[in-house]
Design an enzyme around this catalytic site. Structure first.
Site, PDB file in Angstrom:
ATOM      1  N   LYS A 117       3.517   5.726   5.566  1.00  0.00           N
ATOM      2  CA  LYS A 117       2.941   7.024   5.207  1.00  0.00           C
ATOM      3  C   LYS A 117       1.458   7.003   5.520  1.00  0.00           C
ATOM      4  O   LYS A 117       0.720   6.196   4.979  1.00  0.00           O
ATOM      5  CB  LYS A 117       3.157   7.317   3.722  1.00  0.00           C
ATOM      6  CG  LYS A 117       2.640   8.687   3.340  1.00  0.00           C
ATOM      7  CD  LYS A 117       2.175   8.705   1.897  1.00  0.00           C
ATOM      8  CE  LYS A 117       1.294   9.875   1.579  1.00  0.00           C
ATOM      9  NZ  LYS A 117       0.121  10.062   2.436  1.00  0.00           N
ATOM     10  N   GLU A 147      -3.431  -3.563  -2.292  1.00  0.00           N
ATOM     11  CA  GLU A 147      -4.819  -3.788  -1.833  1.00  0.00           C
ATOM     12  C   GLU A 147      -5.614  -2.622  -2.391  1.00  0.00           C
ATOM     13  O   GLU A 147      -5.501  -1.505  -1.887  1.00  0.00           O
ATOM     14  CB  GLU A 147      -4.910  -3.755  -0.302  1.00  0.00           C
ATOM     15  CG  GLU A 147      -3.928  -4.635   0.433  1.00  0.00           C
ATOM     16  CD  GLU A 147      -4.498  -6.003   0.770  1.00  0.00           C
ATOM     17  OE1 GLU A 147      -5.524  -6.367   0.166  1.00  0.00           O
ATOM     18  OE2 GLU A 147      -3.917  -6.686   1.601  1.00  0.00           O
ATOM     19  N   CYS A 178     -13.494  -0.696   0.815  1.00  0.00           N
ATOM     20  CA  CYS A 178     -13.097  -1.360  -0.435  1.00  0.00           C
ATOM     21  C   CYS A 178     -13.963  -2.574  -0.706  1.00  0.00           C
ATOM     22  O   CYS A 178     -14.219  -2.913  -1.854  1.00  0.00           O
ATOM     23  CB  CYS A 178     -11.637  -1.765  -0.351  1.00  0.00           C
ATOM     24  SG  CYS A 178     -11.262  -2.650   1.173  1.00  0.00           S
ATOM     25  N   GLU A 227     -16.300   2.470  -8.604  1.00  0.00           N
ATOM     26  CA  GLU A 227     -16.336   2.485  -7.141  1.00  0.00           C
ATOM     27  C   GLU A 227     -16.768   3.890  -6.693  1.00  0.00           C
ATOM     28  O   GLU A 227     -16.027   4.855  -6.889  1.00  0.00           O
ATOM     29  CB  GLU A 227     -14.942   2.158  -6.600  1.00  0.00           C
ATOM     30  CG  GLU A 227     -14.884   2.075  -5.101  1.00  0.00           C
ATOM     31  CD  GLU A 227     -13.466   1.801  -4.593  1.00  0.00           C
ATOM     32  OE1 GLU A 227     -12.524   2.481  -5.043  1.00  0.00           O
ATOM     33  OE2 GLU A 227     -13.309   0.923  -3.730  1.00  0.00           O
TER      34      GLU A 227
END
Ligand code: NAD
Length: 493
Positions: free
Chosen positions: A188, A262, A297, A396
């Site tokens: 996806k 992840e 990330c 984040e």
């Protein structure tokens, strides 16, 4: 057959193309006939429409992958490897075209980011293609009357879900590892950045048997959700935010299927007083992924500077950041492009304003600094004086926002660096190798870089601790652990 007409997308003629998705080797729209727009965030124009798929598309893709698995799973690994290497070669041939698509949809600058991302994709396909023969088992010494050995078998249909920030390389990692180990894949794409991945799939589909690689477009809820619940998907591999990762983990638990996650990060970069120099400054800029607008990330977004060098290091950092040219990602002169979407832009601005409202000091950047274009541009931003518990320090941001914090004592800085629910990456800058390694040993993260701020290299182990992830896929050992089952066979002789 050309499926993705890059020229039409890149030239923006005014007629916006509808791009298809790939199921069972065939390109087509979604079953419901609905479409989602893809925006160029630097120009704020719609550049393509993608199928807004749903559960029935997922079912078709999983059925196609399950059918293809019957022959792909028993193909000798080196034959699979040869096909993967051919995909790598094709990607290298089409590097510029894919890179321009990625730059257009993500806002990542072509010269500093998108080209390198596509080159890495070709490299990863070749690397795993060559590694095909590593899918080996073991024998056990139970004496001359027993032969006991293991084989590594593919799992079946893998469901992969990727984010938008580095769409081609993150998809490549899932495709290469799932396929080389004999699985078939339903992938996806991220709704914000599907075009580069679809172009890659177009090239791969000319090489692979039908149904081995299926690529769906659509939202997380309508496509990702049904994938996670699908009874025929044998493994989930997800790259994205920690919040969604928790939902994927719950769905995997419900069906007891393996899952790799992840997830996000808030990685520390620690600079020792012996490293008040340009090389460390450039390392910090690379670690913060400023030329990807901080949308990584592994961004080293908490900078711990020793108090003795705090001001002089910041002065050099500010001077270097001022040299970065922000502009249209397709412009060769641009070092930094645009934030991926209006929503993400608003989030970044909210973090900056929130920190300034709380009394943080803007060292450089922010929304004051003028930038080129009408897109979602944010200048490289450095904020000092933020508290350890402020949102900008703990969460984040996923934007070009670096928080800088002074330190005096080694034990205290390590404690502060580890005071995070994330544990993805860490960076240490010191000329003294004992100091650097001691610090690396004490950081509670999955990947530490010393005197370097670059990206992952194929073959290395990579993954997060704490809420930054679960499992390791990137190395050969990690790929084998993540994408195969070990079967023991014991024979009386
Ligand atoms: P996201 O979690 O919002 O979306 C990631 C993918 O999941 C998208 O394809 C999305 O459509 C899909 N999705 C969303 N909701 C879903 C649901 N309920 N069920 C199934 N699928 C769903 O993340 P994003 O904003 O696209 O990407 C940014 C995040 O990804 C950041 O947190 C970043 O740190 C993380 N990331 C991690 C790594 C890593 O290697 N650890 C690499 C890149 C990005």
């Amino acid at each position: 057959m050309t499926v993705i007409n890059s020229e039409q997308i890149l030239i923006e003629t005014g007629s916006v193309p509808q791009v298809h998705q790939l199921i069972g080797g065939v390109w087509g729209p979604s079953d419901n006939g609905q479409w989602l727009p893809v925006e160029n965030p630097a120009r704020r124009t719609t550049i393509a429409y993608i199928p807004e798929s749903g559960e029935s598309d997922v079912n078709r893709a999983v059925d196609a992958a399950a059918e293809a698995f019957k022959s792909w799973g028993v193909l000798p690994p080196r034959e699979r490897g040869r096909l993967l290497m051919a995909i790598g070669d094709k990607i290298a041939e089409h590097q510029e075209e894919i890179a321009r698509l990625v730059a257009s949809e993500t806002g990542n600058a072509l010269r500093t980011q998108a080209r390198g991302e596509v080159a890495s994709s070709a490299d990863v396909f070749r690397f795993y293609g060559e590694a095909a023969f590593q899918q080996k088992g073991e024998t056990f010494p139970f004496g001359e009357n027993l032969l006991s050995y293991t084989v590594r078998e593919p799992l079946g249909v893998v469901g992969g879900i990727v984010p938008w920030n580095a769409p081609v390389i993150l998809s490549t990692m899932k495709i290469a590892m799932a396929l080389i180990t004999g699985n078939t894949l339903v992938l996806k794409t991220a709704e914000l950045a599907p075009l580069g991945v679809l172009k890659l799939a177009e090239l791969a589909n000319d090489i692979l048997p039908a149904g081995v690689l299926n690529v769906l477009t659509g939202t997380g809820q309508d496509v990702g959700g049904p994938m996670c619940r699908h009874p025929k998907i044998a493994k989930l591999t997800f790259t994205g935010s920690t919040g969604v990762g928790k939902e994927i983990l719950a769905a995997a638990a419900d069906r007891v299927v393996p899952v790799t996650l992840e997830l996000g990060g808030k990685s520390p970069a620690i600079v020792f007083p012996d490293s008040d120099d340009l090389s460390a400054v450039q390392g910090v800029i690379a670690a913060m992924r400023f030329t990807r607008q901080g949308q990584s990330c592994t961004a080293g977004s908490r900078l711990y500077l020793h108090r003795d060098i705090f001001d002089s290091f910041l002065e050099k950092l500010t001077a270097e950041l001022a040299k970065l040219k922000i502009g249209d990602p397709l412009d060769e002169a641009s070092d930094m492009g645009a934030i991926v979407s209006g929503k993400q832009y608003d989030t970044v601005i909210r973090y900056i304003n929130g920190a300034l409202d709380q009394g943080g000091r803007l060292v450089t950047g922010g929304i004051e600094r003028p930038v080129d274009g009408d897109g979602y541009f944010v200048a490289p931003t450095v904020i000092s004086g933020a508290g350890e518990d402020w949102a900008v320090t703990r969460e984040e941001v996923f934007g070009p926002v670096l928080v800088v914090i002074p330190w005096d004592n080694e034990d205290e800085v390590i404690e502060a660096a580890n005071n995070s629910h994330y544990g993805l990456a860490g960076y240490v800058f010191s000329k003294d190798i004992s100091t650097a390694i001691r610090t690396a040993n004490r950081l509670e993260v999955g990947w530490v870089q010393i005197n370097r701020g670059g990206g992952q290299l194929p073959g290395m182990s990579y993954g997060g601790n704490k809420q930054s992830g679960l499992g390791r896929e990137y190395s050969i050992e990690g790929a084998l652990e993540s994408f195969t089952n070990v079967k023991n066979i014991t024979i009386a002789i």
